[in-house]
Design a protein around this motif. Sequence first.
Motif, PDB file in Angstrom:
ATOM      1  N   PHE A  34      -2.557   1.430  -4.394  1.00 36.24           N
ATOM      2  CA  PHE A  34      -3.228   2.490  -3.640  1.00 36.24           C
ATOM      3  C   PHE A  34      -4.397   1.932  -2.832  1.00 36.24           C
ATOM      4  O   PHE A  34      -4.529   2.189  -1.632  1.00 36.24           O
ATOM      5  CB  PHE A  34      -3.711   3.561  -4.628  1.00 36.24           C
ATOM      6  CG  PHE A  34      -4.542   4.659  -4.022  1.00 36.24           C
ATOM      7  CD1 PHE A  34      -3.962   5.626  -3.210  1.00 36.24           C
ATOM      8  CD2 PHE A  34      -5.901   4.741  -4.279  1.00 36.24           C
ATOM      9  CE1 PHE A  34      -4.734   6.648  -2.660  1.00 36.24           C
ATOM     10  CE2 PHE A  34      -6.673   5.750  -3.733  1.00 36.24           C
ATOM     11  CZ  PHE A  34      -6.086   6.707  -2.922  1.00 36.24           C
ATOM     12  N   VAL A  35      -5.253   1.144  -3.489  1.00 38.30           N
ATOM     13  CA  VAL A  35      -6.430   0.590  -2.814  1.00 38.30           C
ATOM     14  C   VAL A  35      -6.024  -0.402  -1.727  1.00 38.30           C
ATOM     15  O   VAL A  35      -6.601  -0.421  -0.637  1.00 38.30           O
ATOM     16  CB  VAL A  35      -7.371  -0.082  -3.847  1.00 38.30           C
ATOM     17  CG1 VAL A  35      -8.445  -0.906  -3.143  1.00 38.30           C
ATOM     18  CG2 VAL A  35      -8.016   0.975  -4.740  1.00 38.30           C
ATOM     19  N   TYR A  57     -12.276   6.055  -4.339  1.00 43.03           N
ATOM     20  CA  TYR A  57     -12.389   4.763  -3.661  1.00 43.03           C
ATOM     21  C   TYR A  57     -12.641   4.921  -2.169  1.00 43.03           C
ATOM     22  O   TYR A  57     -13.374   4.127  -1.571  1.00 43.03           O
ATOM     23  CB  TYR A  57     -11.120   3.939  -3.885  1.00 43.03           C
ATOM     24  CG  TYR A  57     -10.879   3.550  -5.318  1.00 43.03           C
ATOM     25  CD1 TYR A  57     -11.494   2.427  -5.870  1.00 43.03           C
ATOM     26  CD2 TYR A  57     -10.027   4.301  -6.127  1.00 43.03           C
ATOM     27  CE1 TYR A  57     -11.269   2.067  -7.190  1.00 43.03           C
ATOM     28  CE2 TYR A  57      -9.807   3.952  -7.449  1.00 43.03           C
ATOM     29  CZ  TYR A  57     -10.428   2.836  -7.975  1.00 43.03           C
ATOM     30  OH  TYR A  57     -10.213   2.481  -9.284  1.00 43.03           O
ATOM     31  N   GLU A  58     -12.038   5.928  -1.542  1.00 46.47           N
ATOM     32  CA  GLU A  58     -12.191   6.106  -0.098  1.00 46.47           C
ATOM     33  C   GLU A  58     -13.630   6.406   0.286  1.00 46.47           C
ATOM     34  O   GLU A  58     -14.034   6.201   1.433  1.00 46.47           O
ATOM     35  CB  GLU A  58     -11.255   7.221   0.404  1.00 46.47           C
ATOM     36  CG  GLU A  58     -11.737   8.638   0.175  1.00 46.47           C
ATOM     37  CD  GLU A  58     -11.529   9.117  -1.264  1.00 46.47           C
ATOM     38  OE1 GLU A  58     -11.968  10.232  -1.595  1.00 46.47           O
ATOM     39  OE2 GLU A  58     -10.910   8.385  -2.062  1.00 46.47           O
ATOM     40  N   TYR A  92       8.852   5.168   2.388  1.00 39.83           N
ATOM     41  CA  TYR A  92       7.830   6.134   2.813  1.00 39.83           C
ATOM     42  C   TYR A  92       7.693   7.284   1.818  1.00 39.83           C
ATOM     43  O   TYR A  92       6.582   7.713   1.491  1.00 39.83           O
ATOM     44  CB  TYR A  92       8.167   6.678   4.189  1.00 39.83           C
ATOM     45  CG  TYR A  92       7.268   7.794   4.651  1.00 39.83           C
ATOM     46  CD1 TYR A  92       5.970   7.540   5.098  1.00 39.83           C
ATOM     47  CD2 TYR A  92       7.710   9.120   4.611  1.00 39.83           C
ATOM     48  CE1 TYR A  92       5.139   8.571   5.504  1.00 39.83           C
ATOM     49  CE2 TYR A  92       6.876  10.156   5.007  1.00 39.83           C
ATOM     50  CZ  TYR A  92       5.599   9.883   5.456  1.00 39.83           C
ATOM     51  OH  TYR A  92       4.771  10.908   5.853  1.00 39.83           O
ATOM     52  N   ARG A  93       8.811   7.775   1.328  1.00 43.88           N
ATOM     53  CA  ARG A  93       8.792   8.900   0.395  1.00 43.88           C
ATOM     54  C   ARG A  93       8.059   8.546  -0.892  1.00 43.88           C
ATOM     55  O   ARG A  93       7.200   9.305  -1.374  1.00 43.88           O
ATOM     56  CB  ARG A  93      10.246   9.295   0.093  1.00 43.88           C
ATOM     57  CG  ARG A  93      10.410  10.537  -0.731  1.00 43.88           C
ATOM     58  CD  ARG A  93      11.878  10.919  -0.808  1.00 43.88           C
ATOM     59  NE  ARG A  93      12.682   9.880  -1.451  1.00 43.88           N
ATOM     60  CZ  ARG A  93      13.998   9.979  -1.624  1.00 43.88           C
ATOM     61  NH1 ARG A  93      14.656  11.028  -1.171  1.00 43.88           N
ATOM     62  NH2 ARG A  93      14.664   9.012  -2.233  1.00 43.88           N
ATOM     63  N   ALA A  94       8.368   7.372  -1.454  1.00 45.24           N
ATOM     64  CA  ALA A  94       7.714   6.947  -2.693  1.00 45.24           C
ATOM     65  C   ALA A  94       6.229   6.683  -2.470  1.00 45.24           C
ATOM     66  O   ALA A  94       5.389   7.022  -3.313  1.00 45.24           O
ATOM     67  CB  ALA A  94       8.405   5.703  -3.246  1.00 45.24           C
ATOM     68  N   GLN A  95       5.885   6.057  -1.336  1.00 44.64           N
ATOM     69  CA  GLN A  95       4.475   5.809  -1.030  1.00 44.64           C
ATOM     70  C   GLN A  95       3.698   7.120  -0.923  1.00 44.64           C
ATOM     71  O   GLN A  95       2.586   7.244  -1.447  1.00 44.64           O
ATOM     72  CB  GLN A  95       4.354   5.035   0.280  1.00 44.64           C
ATOM     73  CG  GLN A  95       4.782   3.584   0.217  1.00 44.64           C
ATOM     74  CD  GLN A  95       4.587   2.865   1.533  1.00 44.64           C
ATOM     75  OE1 GLN A  95       3.798   3.302   2.369  1.00 44.64           O
ATOM     76  NE2 GLN A  95       5.291   1.765   1.729  1.00 44.64           N
ATOM     77  N   THR A  96       4.288   8.092  -0.244  1.00 42.51           N
ATOM     78  CA  THR A  96       3.605   9.374  -0.050  1.00 42.51           C
ATOM     79  C   THR A  96       3.391  10.088  -1.376  1.00 42.51           C
ATOM     80  O   THR A  96       2.308  10.627  -1.636  1.00 42.51           O
ATOM     81  CB  THR A  96       4.421  10.271   0.904  1.00 42.51           C
ATOM     82  OG1 THR A  96       4.580   9.599   2.159  1.00 42.51           O
ATOM     83  CG2 THR A  96       3.717  11.604   1.128  1.00 42.51           C
TER      84      THR A  96
END
Length: 339
Positions: free
Chosen positions: A74-75, A318-319, A4-8
């Motif tokens: 990310f996408v 992208y969002e 979670y930390r790395a993803q954030t």
Amino acid sequence: MLDYRAQTLLRTLIERYIAEGQPVGSRTLSKYSGLELSPATIRNVMSDLEEMGFIASPHTSAGRVPTPLGYRLFVDSLLTVRPLQGSELSEIKEAIQPDQPQLVISHASQLLSQLTAFAGVVVAPRRQQPRIRQIEFLSLSDKRVLLIIVTADGDVQNRILFTQRNYSPTELIEAANYLNQNCLGLDFDQVRARVVEELRQLRADMSDLMTAALDAGNQAIADTSTQYVISGEKNLLGVEDLSSNMTRLRRLFDLFEQRTGLAQLLELSSRAEGVQVFIGGESGIAPLDECSVVAAPYEVDGQIVGTIGVIGPTRMAYERVIPIVDITAKLLSSALSTP
């Protein structure tokens, strides 16, 4: 793969880089990530992400930037698509009107360009192969022959044939007369089916000329049977990520002009469901190595007939672009289909 930390931290880094266009440092990540982490911990996580290939360190900065692999993660996994604003949705609906089928394709391309500030592209439904009215040959120098095709709707296509020998005007007239007698009112596929046996019986050099003419003519007609509308290419001149390298930008505009490679990429998108995102080298087209293509198929009466898309830098929002392409494809399908 990532906790979670790395993803954030990766998501925060990419979002800040997209918004600001500058390498992102640990202080910025600490401010925007919402995580209570020490600078040393953030630097360690960044080092791990860099080792895995998701981010990179530019030589001139202590910050990091996303790589194509980072954008892909990310996408696919970290992106929260933002619903369109009411004004944007109204603009799309107003531009794509079912009572204007002749204009709806170009309107869709222009709309994608306006809403994203990048290039918008639409591959229109393939038209039926036109019938042939007349074929002519004109001798050029150095074993070259100009093939002239006139279709039943008045369109004229020219192709240069490179031949094994020089042909006399009489021979070219003879070949043209032969094909005209067999092709009037037919398309090239029908002509080929009709004369294939006769071509075997002609002397070899004349058969080669007419076979080459059929191949080139078929390609010429096929090139015109796919309508390809692109708008807003000039928007990319103002994108710093692309305009900083004029050689790369020139190759990109050559791609828009030649169209074949990009059309093939968009054709791939028509075979998939929903929005497809091609990031950098994933497209397999060299001029798009620094670009992303967001594309989606559209339908007419339940059958996929074409593709729409947006072409811009890999550093795009992208969002926002993804829902614009998605909604436009759906409204275009509705506008072109039978009520």
